[in-house]
Design an enzyme around this catalytic site. Structure first.
Site, mmCIF file in Angstrom:
data_model
loop_
_atom_site.group_PDB
_atom_site.id
_atom_site.type_symbol
_atom_site.label_atom_id
_atom_site.label_comp_id
_atom_site.label_asym_id
_atom_site.label_seq_id
_atom_site.Cartn_x
_atom_site.Cartn_y
_atom_site.Cartn_z
ATOM 1 N N HIS A 127 -44.037 -28.535 2.109
ATOM 2 C CA HIS A 127 -43.517 -29.544 3.026
ATOM 3 C C HIS A 127 -44.232 -29.518 4.377
ATOM 4 C CE1 HIS A 127 -40.908 -26.158 4.516
ATOM 5 N NE2 HIS A 127 -41.070 -26.780 5.652
ATOM 6 N N ASP A 157 -41.823 -25.015 -3.449
ATOM 7 C CA ASP A 157 -42.257 -25.509 -2.144
ATOM 8 C C ASP A 157 -43.463 -24.722 -1.640
ATOM 9 O OD1 ASP A 157 -42.224 -27.170 0.085
ATOM 10 O OD2 ASP A 157 -40.910 -25.837 1.224
ATOM 11 N N SER A 229 -42.270 -21.805 8.616
ATOM 12 C CA SER A 229 -42.503 -22.140 7.212
ATOM 13 C C SER A 229 -43.892 -21.700 6.770
ATOM 14 C CB SER A 229 -42.368 -23.640 7.003
ATOM 15 O OG SER A 229 -41.024 -24.020 7.023
#
Length: 390
Positions: A127, A157, A229
């Site tokens: 993402h 992800d 992230s």
């Protein structure tokens, strides 16, 4: 009788006298006991004088080992937004109002990544770089490298990037099995604050973030914020144990609940993407839940196995004759513990493989053979619908 009583009394006086003598000798000559044991070649009594174990006063060595492998990622994206265009002329604006239009704007997202190969492969979250038109990677030593997307996996992800740079510091993957309570460190680029380190523990392992996912996640209370992230979750020796991915949505008023993809899972995803460009998982084509148990049975709320909730038309399960409400107990040579265990086992089987499945239907045993297909893609949004990506 008098003779026996006299003998016991004599022995008692001897014991008392011996104890008194030993007490006096020990008081006046404390080391006499050890000298006597040594002379008689008796084992010396062990004392528990070893200092208690303490946690290290600093984790700086672990950070120094891992931090050079953690990079900052800047991804430029073109975002299309809808807006109402207003007329400059007041009369036209009053007569016609506004018109709906679409315009494009450039947006830059921040993230983190981990160098996992001397060939320039970097792991990050999908993402972070999805729909990016340009991806730049800032290395620990200040170098900037342009990155290309090798492949991505929605279900975990994860994305694999490739940079063209030499002398890259590669992180070491941990081989340990994480346990709740293990100390972990999160390293990343939260809010653009380069190489930020936060500390916490492993809160839990084997977390399922989506009912249909075949992957497990690490739960940790190490602080994970916007920009973390794709960063590294490392142990106290600086070895990679996970890739930070998300935290629970802040609107739920929860704190210190973050998640990371286990390093072992990330390594499998990396190897498959580098080899084929995508991740392949086996798929039976059914949804499962826990096996129900009557409330008055005295048994735990769920028994061993997985109960079939739904079967997708045309799927391997449907073609094999598996039906809703079937209880699946065994796949291949492996017993099924619960629905999550079944999803992991089917995902690990190569598509096209024939496998025997055993279970119960209306209380009677049954056996079928299914040929597993390739698991269809699952959107990243569905994989993380219980949390907020960072």
């Amino acid at each position: 009788m008098k003779h026996a009583a006299g003998t016991l009394a004599f022995l008692a006086r001897c014991v008392v006298a011996g104890l008194a003598a030993a007490f006096v000798i020990g008081l006046l000559w404390p080391a006499s006991g050890e000298r006597l044991r040594a002379r008689l070649h008796l084992p010396v009594a062990q004392t528990n004088d070893a200092p208690p174990l303490h946690a290290p006063a600093s984790y700086a060595d672990a950070v120094a080992a891992a931090a050079p492998s953690v990079v900052n990622i800047y991804a430029d994206k073109i975002v299309n937004e809808r807006a109402i265009k207003m007329y400059d002329n007041p009369i036209l604006q009053q007569m016609l109002g506004g018109t709906l239009t679409t315009y494009a704007r450039r947006e830059q997202t921040l993230g983190s990544g981990v160098i996992v190969s001397a060939q320039g492969y970097v792991l990050t979250n999908y993402h972070v770089i999805s729909h990016a038109t340009d991806i730049q990677v800032l290395l620990y030593d200040g170098r900037v490298a342009k990155a290309t997307l090798v492949g991505a996996d929605d279900e975990t992800d994860l994305a694999v990037l490739k940079i063209d740079a030499g002398n890259l510091p590669v992180i070491q993957l941990a081989e340990q099995n994480l346990r709740p309570g293990d100390v972990v460190l999160a390293i990343g680029n939260p809010l653009g604050l380069n190489q930020t380190v936060t500390m916490g523990i492993v809160s839990a392992v084997g977390r399922q973030l989506n009912a249909s996912s075949a992957e497990d996640f690490i739960q940790t209370d190490a602080a994970i914020n916007l920009g973390n992230s794709g960063g590294a979750l490392v142990n106290t020796t600086g070895q990679l144990v996970g890739i930070n991915t998300l935290l629970i949505n802040q609107t739920t008023n929860t704190k210190n609940i973050g998640f990371a993809i286990p390093a072992g899972t990330a390594k499998k995803v990396l190897d498959q993407i580098v080899a084929t460009g995508h991740v392949v998982r086996g798929w039976l084509g059914a949804d499962y839940t826990f096996v129900p148990v009557d409330a008055n049975s005295g048994l735990p709320p769920a028994a061993r196995g997985a109960s079939v909730v739904d079967v997708y038309p045309g799927s391997p399960a449907a073609l094999a004759g598996i039906q809703s409400r079937d209880i699946l107990l065994r796949i291949g040579d492996d017993d099924i513990r619960d629905p999550a265990d079944l999803r992991r086992r089917e995902a690990a089987i190569k598509p096209g493989t024939k496998v025997e499945i055993s279970g119960l239907r209306n209380g009677s045993p049954f056996h079928v053979t299914a040929t597993l297909a390739e698991r269809p893609p699952m959107s990243a949004a569905a994989a993380t619908d219980n949390g907020e990506q960072q």
